[in-house]
Design a protein around this motif. Structure first.
Motif, PDB file in Angstrom:
ATOM      1  N   GLN B 341      -3.009  -1.449   3.980  1.00  0.00           N
ATOM      2  CA  GLN B 341      -1.816  -1.344   3.457  1.00  0.00           C
ATOM      3  C   GLN B 341      -1.291  -2.674   3.094  1.00  0.00           C
ATOM      4  O   GLN B 341      -1.496  -3.642   3.840  1.00  0.00           O
ATOM      5  CB  GLN B 341      -0.791  -0.861   4.160  1.00  0.00           C
ATOM      6  CG  GLN B 341       0.563  -0.225   3.488  1.00  0.00           C
ATOM      7  CD  GLN B 341       1.612   0.583   4.185  1.00  0.00           C
ATOM      8  OE1 GLN B 341       1.332   0.465   5.310  1.00  0.00           O
ATOM      9  NE2 GLN B 341       2.640   0.973   3.719  1.00  0.00           N
ATOM     10  N   THR B 342      -0.833  -3.023   1.733  1.00  0.00           N
ATOM     11  CA  THR B 342      -0.244  -4.277   1.445  1.00  0.00           C
ATOM     12  C   THR B 342       1.404  -4.366   1.472  1.00  0.00           C
ATOM     13  O   THR B 342       1.887  -3.464   1.668  1.00  0.00           O
ATOM     14  CB  THR B 342      -0.724  -4.767  -0.103  1.00  0.00           C
ATOM     15  OG1 THR B 342       0.232  -3.951  -0.916  1.00  0.00           O
ATOM     16  CG2 THR B 342      -2.269  -4.781  -0.059  1.00  0.00           C
ATOM     17  N   HIS B 346       0.624  -1.939  -2.928  1.00  0.00           N
ATOM     18  CA  HIS B 346      -0.500  -1.650  -3.987  1.00  0.00           C
ATOM     19  C   HIS B 346      -0.844  -0.036  -3.883  1.00  0.00           C
ATOM     20  O   HIS B 346      -0.983   0.512  -2.987  1.00  0.00           O
ATOM     21  CB  HIS B 346      -1.522  -2.496  -3.594  1.00  0.00           C
ATOM     22  CG  HIS B 346      -1.269  -3.848  -4.249  1.00  0.00           C
ATOM     23  ND1 HIS B 346      -0.721  -4.800  -3.395  1.00  0.00           N
ATOM     24  CD2 HIS B 346      -1.515  -4.333  -5.385  1.00  0.00           C
ATOM     25  CE1 HIS B 346      -0.296  -5.871  -4.032  1.00  0.00           C
ATOM     26  NE2 HIS B 346      -1.043  -5.910  -5.009  1.00  0.00           N
ATOM     27  N   LYS B 347      -0.912   0.306  -5.050  1.00  0.00           N
ATOM     28  CA  LYS B 347      -1.355   1.845  -5.256  1.00  0.00           C
ATOM     29  C   LYS B 347      -2.928   1.679  -5.543  1.00  0.00           C
ATOM     30  O   LYS B 347      -3.621   0.744  -5.906  1.00  0.00           O
ATOM     31  CB  LYS B 347      -0.803   2.645  -6.272  1.00  0.00           C
ATOM     32  CG  LYS B 347       0.604   2.546  -6.261  1.00  0.00           C
ATOM     33  CD  LYS B 347       1.345   3.858  -6.660  1.00  0.00           C
ATOM     34  CE  LYS B 347       2.678   3.985  -6.134  1.00  0.00           C
ATOM     35  NZ  LYS B 347       3.499   2.985  -5.914  1.00  0.00           N
ATOM     36  N   LEU B 348      -3.589   2.710  -5.481  1.00  0.00           N
ATOM     37  CA  LEU B 348      -4.849   3.036  -5.843  1.00  0.00           C
ATOM     38  C   LEU B 348      -5.337   3.516  -7.085  1.00  0.00           C
ATOM     39  O   LEU B 348      -4.731   4.499  -7.641  1.00  0.00           O
ATOM     40  CB  LEU B 348      -5.620   4.106  -4.581  1.00  0.00           C
ATOM     41  CG  LEU B 348      -5.742   3.382  -3.274  1.00  0.00           C
ATOM     42  CD1 LEU B 348      -6.224   4.476  -2.312  1.00  0.00           C
ATOM     43  CD2 LEU B 348      -7.056   2.300  -3.359  1.00  0.00           C
TER      44      LEU B 348
END
Lengths: 259, 486
Positions: B341-342, B346-348
């Motif tokens: 996790q950032t 951020h999403k994938l």
């Protein structure tokens, strides 16, 4: 152990979210959606219980349920990625406008067929903030219940929960199975899915349930209007030394008959 | 706001003065506070004008990291042997191709003294070091490598040392950095007027800046500055019109690294008095795809599945590359072991079991991503990256499926931004005209100017706070020492 988690998909609330004043709510066509934050803490609490029960006797299933149109599947998929074992999508456009009581009636139907040991759901929703669905569902389904829990563990007869009360006091409540509890936010850290979890979630079941129109409950309440908070800009800025400001403040409070 | 409204007012048109001071500082952020403190200590009757209800500015909403080196107390306590020479070599590179050599030299020569000066004001730094690559220490630890010191092509040209110093508070600590400095402005005896914004300079027949026109509520004030006006009102990232005009590439930003009030008004005020605008097209762009550290072992690819930068560079450099080399359309490819996790959520963009499926899911030209991975993995096996020179520490083959493409596109994730252009100044703070002449009575510091670091692609975290506080001090001293015009 079977735990049902009722999950709501809510519009992402930001200061620039447009209102649809004719429809009397947020303009959902312009909104982005997320799972209700409180429900995610409920999901994590459910998973911790089944993790423990799976270690003990190999049992434990978390079923996540959500009602709404097609977009709600995204919230269910997120829940499956986080670790729920399967999902039920109560499908329909009518659920968007339903109030807590009508939704509670719909979810009672789900409880009747799934026969859970425990229902967990968020204390309230990020959009409606009613905090009513949980207790209403418990009442309709005749489940022992507690609201706003900050801890839960399985016992022989059911569940022991802790509720945080005003003033920092804690209440410990034993609930017999089947039970329902609404979960406070921030009580745990919701697990972050790994890539393996994400891929595995694609194989998990999402069952669609469509209730016949005749069986749909009607809402007892309706939202009349929604408007942005106004401000009349009336503010007096007190200036001067600390003593001067205190004098002015005391005089003002006196004038308003607050003191 | 356009230039016409900030054109300087003629002294002849000023009927009367509402206030008089030796030095008037516009803006009470990092630069303004330090300018005011030095001006007062040099004996000048100093007024600070702050448009908001209190000071702090964008400095107060930053992470609170300052770039110091050459052997600070913290560096020594943590066992790092840094010299002014090595710091200068690095800062010269970090400041960019058109860097002002005086600014680089003064910043480095006086870095230890500047550290001590801030500590003396009450800014607190712990004698602790955090290894590994991060945007900032998440706890109250202090010292870390905050720029491109350890990466190609910098490590070959200057001996690396950690120089990012974060103030001793958990998390993003800009507010805690500014608090003692703001208190000091008041304690030394500067006069502070909040909710009072300077709008235009007042100039005499010879073009000397003699004061400012300011607005406080409904009142317009003519404020005389006997010795000088110091513009410290920040950059212009919050002025969309100015960004569109001067820095079109920065419009890609969806998160302004500011307090919301870096509206360029100080830059326009200076321009209205004849100041030259310099470096206006440059900015610092930040896409925080690390930590976790593991993400650095992934690869950044563009829409065609091609790599374009060494992923272990400072995120200012890699984000610059995302914008200018990948057109704002980049993905970070990681495998199951590296994914985390950032802080920027951020999403994938896609998750698949094979690179072929990933390539297809990302709609990339057939074979391109697969080829990139094949070449990368083959070299990473040997700890090498001949294409982009990533450090061997972060070269390892991507081999643990499933594989993911983390969405690093400008549409799909946070691109933070701040501007690096502004008024042209000497290191000592004098604002310059296009011909390179000083405008008498006008000084500037901080993001109001084209400061120490001119390019995001070489920037090191902490250079902005370092720059604004240090050159704020120099401007304060210069203005206080100037002969009064009346």
């Amino acid at each position: 152990m079977r735990i049902l988690v009722f999950l709501r998909q809510v519009p992402r609330l930001r200061s620039d979210t447009p209102l649809d004043e004719t429809a009397g709510w947020i303009d959902l066509s312009k909104a982005k959606f997320d799972p209700n934050s409180y429900d995610l803490f409920a999901l994590e609490a459910a998973l911790r219980l089944t993790d423990a029960s799976q270690t003990a006797d190999g049992s434990g299933e978390v079923v996540v349920v959500s009602a709404g149109p097609k977009r709600v599947v995204d919230a269910l998929k997120s829940a499956l990625e986080i670790g729920a074992h399967r999902a039920i999508h109560v499908f329909g456009d009518c659920y968007e406008a339903m109030d807590s009581l009508a939704l509670a009636r719909v979810f009672r139907t789900v409880c009747e067929s799934e026969k859970p040991d425990l229902v967990l759901t968020g204390f309230m929703s990020d959009d409606g903030n009613a905090a009513a669905l949980g207790p209403m569902l418990a009442e309709l389904a005749d489940f022992a219940s507690a609201t706003g829990i900050v801890a839960i563990e399985a016992t022989a007869a059911g569940y022991r929960v802790e509720r945080e009360l005003e003033g920092g006091a804690f209440e410990v409540v034993d609930l017999d199975r089947p039970a329902l509890a609404t979960v406070q936010s921030g009580i745990n850290e919701v697990r972050y899915p790994s890539l393996k979890d994400i891929v595995a979630a694609r194989k998990k079941r999402i069952d669609t349930l469509e209730l016949p129109a005749a069986e749909l409950p009607t809402s007892a309440t309706s939202l009349l209007s929604v408007a942005p908070a106004g401000s009349d800009g009336a503010a007096t800025l007190l200036a001067g030394s600390v003593d001067e400001i205190v004098s002015q403040l005391v005089a003002k409070l006196d004038e308003l008959r607050v003191l | 706001m356009n230039a016409a409204t900030t054109r300087a007012t003629a002294l002849a048109d000023v009927a009367a003065w509402d206030r008089e001071h030796d030095v008037v500082v516009v803006g009470h952020g990092g630069a303004g506070a330090c300018a005011a403190i030095e001006a007062v200590r040099a004996g000048a009757d100093t007024l600070v004008l702050e448009k908001q209800t209190r000071g702090g500015g964008s400095s107060a909403v930053s992470t609170g990291v300052v770039y110091f080196g050459g052997g600070t107390r913290v560096q020594k306590a943590c066992g790092f042997d840094d010299s002014v020479e090595e710091m200068t070599k690095f800062v010269r590179l970090a400041a960019g191709r058109e860097a002002d050599d005086d600014k680089v030299r003064l910043f480095c020569d006086n870095s230890v003294e500047h550290f001590d000066w801030l500590v003396d004001l009450g800014v607190d730094f712990k004698d602790s070091y955090v290894a590994g690559k991060t945007t900032h220490p998440f706890d109250d630890s202090c010292l870390f490598y905050s720029g491109n010191e350890l990466v190609h092509p910098f490590k070959e040209q200057a001996t690396p040392a950690p120089r990012g110093h974060k103030v001793a508070r958990e998390g993003e600590a800009g507010g805690y950095f500014m608090e003692p400095i703001l208190q000091a402005t008041e304690a030394v005896g500067a006069t502070i007027l909040n909710e009072c914004g300077a709008e235009r300079a007042i100039v005499d027949d010879a073009g000397r800046v003699v004061g400012v026109v300011a607005r406080q509520g409904d009142s317009v004030l003519n404020i005389k500055a006997r010795r000088g006006v110091i513009l410290c009102a920040g950059g212009f990232i919050d002025n969309k019109e100015m960004v569109a005009k001067h820095a079109t590439d920065l419009l890609i930003a969806n998160w302004n690294c500011s307090d919301g009030f870096d509206d360029g008004s100080g830059i326009l005020l200076g321009a209205g008095a004849g100041g030259e605008l310099r470096n206006m097209h440059e900015g610092l762009a930040l896409n925080a795809y690390y930590p976790p550290d593991g993400h650095l072992k992934g690869i950044l690819v563009d829409r065609n599945g091609q790599r374009f930068i060494n992923e272990d560079a400072y995120l200012g450099r890699t984000t610059d590359a995302m914008i200018f080399k990948a057109g704002g359309h980049a993905y970070l490819i990681v495998d199951d072991e590296l994914f985390g996790q950032t802080q920027a959520f951020h999403k994938l963009a896609a998750v698949e079991e094979t690179f072929e499926e990933l390539e297809k899911a990302l709609e990339m030209p057939e074979g391109e991503l697969v080829h990139t991975i094949e070449v990368y993995n083959r070299n990473a096996e040997r700890g090498e990256d001949p294409l982009h020179n990533k450090s061997p520490d972060y070269c390892r083959p991507l081999s643990a499926p499933p594989y993911a493409a983390i969405d690093c596109t400008s549409a799909g994730c946070i691109y933070g931004m701040l501007t690096l252009g502004g008024l042209a100044t000497r290191a000592s703070g004098e604002v310059l005209t296009q011909d390179g002449d000083e405008i008498s009575g006008l000084y500037a510091a901080g993001r109001n100017t084209a400061g120490l670091c001119l390019e995001g692609r070489t920037y090191a975290s902490g250079m902005s706070l370092g720059d604004v506080t240090f050159f704020g001090r120099l401007a304060g001293r210069s203005a206080a020492a100037a002969a009064p015009w009346e």
